[in-house]
Scaffold this motif. Structure first.
Motif, mmCIF file in Angstrom:
data_model
loop_
_atom_site.group_PDB
_atom_site.id
_atom_site.type_symbol
_atom_site.label_atom_id
_atom_site.label_comp_id
_atom_site.label_asym_id
_atom_site.label_seq_id
_atom_site.Cartn_x
_atom_site.Cartn_y
_atom_site.Cartn_z
ATOM 1 N N ALA A 1 -7.149 -3.742 -1.186
ATOM 2 C CA ALA A 1 -7.050 -2.717 -2.290
ATOM 3 C C ALA A 1 -6.232 -1.751 -2.175
ATOM 4 O O ALA A 1 -5.623 -0.920 -3.109
ATOM 5 C CB ALA A 1 -8.519 -2.524 -2.625
ATOM 6 N N PHE A 2 -6.540 -0.910 -0.987
ATOM 7 C CA PHE A 2 -5.679 0.302 -0.766
ATOM 8 C C PHE A 2 -4.039 -0.249 -0.754
ATOM 9 O O PHE A 2 -3.416 0.716 -1.441
ATOM 10 C CB PHE A 2 -5.838 0.807 0.888
ATOM 11 N N GLN A 3 -3.719 -1.189 -0.341
ATOM 12 C CA GLN A 3 -2.269 -1.794 -0.344
ATOM 13 C C GLN A 3 -1.974 -1.790 -1.754
ATOM 14 O O GLN A 3 -0.781 -1.541 -2.315
ATOM 15 C CB GLN A 3 -2.178 -2.896 0.226
ATOM 16 N N LYS B 1 -1.166 -6.429 -8.231
ATOM 17 C CA LYS B 1 -1.942 -7.477 -8.739
ATOM 18 C C LYS B 1 -2.155 -8.871 -7.815
ATOM 19 O O LYS B 1 -3.467 -9.086 -7.608
ATOM 20 C CB LYS B 1 -1.350 -8.056 -10.072
ATOM 21 N N ALA B 2 -1.297 -8.727 -6.882
ATOM 22 C CA ALA B 2 -1.304 -9.936 -5.987
ATOM 23 C C ALA B 2 -2.279 -9.338 -4.863
ATOM 24 O O ALA B 2 -3.164 -10.139 -4.331
ATOM 25 C CB ALA B 2 -0.056 -10.254 -5.339
ATOM 26 N N ALA B 3 -2.262 -8.189 -4.502
ATOM 27 C CA ALA B 3 -3.154 -7.591 -3.488
ATOM 28 C C ALA B 3 -4.458 -7.410 -3.873
ATOM 29 O O ALA B 3 -5.422 -7.705 -3.105
ATOM 30 C CB ALA B 3 -2.527 -6.114 -3.296
ATOM 31 N N ILE B 4 -4.831 -7.218 -5.284
ATOM 32 C CA ILE B 4 -6.261 -7.191 -5.825
ATOM 33 C C ILE B 4 -6.511 -8.634 -5.818
ATOM 34 O O ILE B 4 -7.769 -8.778 -5.381
ATOM 35 C CB ILE B 4 -6.159 -6.563 -7.184
ATOM 36 N N ALA B 5 -5.690 -9.629 -6.007
ATOM 37 C CA ALA B 5 -6.191 -10.964 -5.789
ATOM 38 C C ALA B 5 -6.724 -11.279 -4.680
ATOM 39 O O ALA B 5 -7.537 -12.047 -4.374
ATOM 40 C CB ALA B 5 -5.359 -11.957 -6.234
ATOM 41 N N LYS C 1 -15.140 -12.571 -2.026
ATOM 42 C CA LYS C 1 -15.708 -13.789 -2.594
ATOM 43 C C LYS C 1 -16.304 -14.447 -1.341
ATOM 44 O O LYS C 1 -17.357 -14.871 -1.152
ATOM 45 C CB LYS C 1 -14.677 -14.829 -3.314
ATOM 46 N N ALA C 2 -15.347 -14.082 -0.248
ATOM 47 C CA ALA C 2 -15.803 -14.914 1.103
ATOM 48 C C ALA C 2 -17.191 -14.223 1.628
ATOM 49 O O ALA C 2 -17.986 -14.653 1.783
ATOM 50 C CB ALA C 2 -14.591 -15.059 2.060
ATOM 51 N N ALA C 3 -16.998 -12.825 1.507
ATOM 52 C CA ALA C 3 -18.262 -11.997 1.814
ATOM 53 C C ALA C 3 -19.336 -12.484 1.012
ATOM 54 O O ALA C 3 -20.686 -12.639 1.563
ATOM 55 C CB ALA C 3 -17.904 -10.671 1.930
ATOM 56 N N HIS C 4 -19.305 -12.545 -0.124
ATOM 57 C CA HIS C 4 -20.070 -12.839 -1.226
ATOM 58 C C HIS C 4 -20.884 -14.316 -1.006
ATOM 59 O O HIS C 4 -22.255 -14.294 -1.017
ATOM 60 C CB HIS C 4 -19.775 -12.649 -2.764
#
Length: 106
Positions: free
Chosen positions: A24-26, A40-44, A51-54
């Motif tokens: 997100a910082f990136q 947008k790619a970095a947010i993805a 998702k992995a953590a969730h």
């Protein structure tokens, strides 16, 4: 859950939360220089980490509901803190990217 397995879960949560925050910082840094596709790619990528953590948290909650109590100690609290920070930072990054986009569009 055996202690080694529990620590692997904890370290996974820390890793995914930290990765989400870094990605997100990136994304913010990319938006700052006008690379909105990169942002947008970095947010993805951050979303994938979240998702992995969730998914891990969901598995833990399912086991808890089935009577397999998760030990809550400072390690687990620390891991959950990393996940929460990753999610919060991702959400803030999306808002900052929108601001950079708006400024660029004017």
């Amino acid at each position: 859950m055996v202690e080694d397995e529990r620590m692997q879960v904890i370290m996974g949560l820390i890793m995914h939360g930290g990765n989400a925050k870094s990605q997100a910082f990136q994304a913010i840094q990319l938006a700052k220089v006008g690379d909105f596709d990169g942002a947008k790619a970095a947010i993805a990528q951050a979303d994938q980490s979240i998702k992995a953590a969730h998914d891990t948290q969901t598995d833990m909650l399912t086991k808890e509901a089935q009577g397999e109590h998760a030990k809550v100690d400072l390690y687990m609290v620390h891991a959950q803190d990393h996940v929460m920070n990753g999610i919060t930072f991702r959400d803030l990054a999306v808002e900052m990217i929108a601001i950079y986009q708006k400024i660029t569009d004017k």
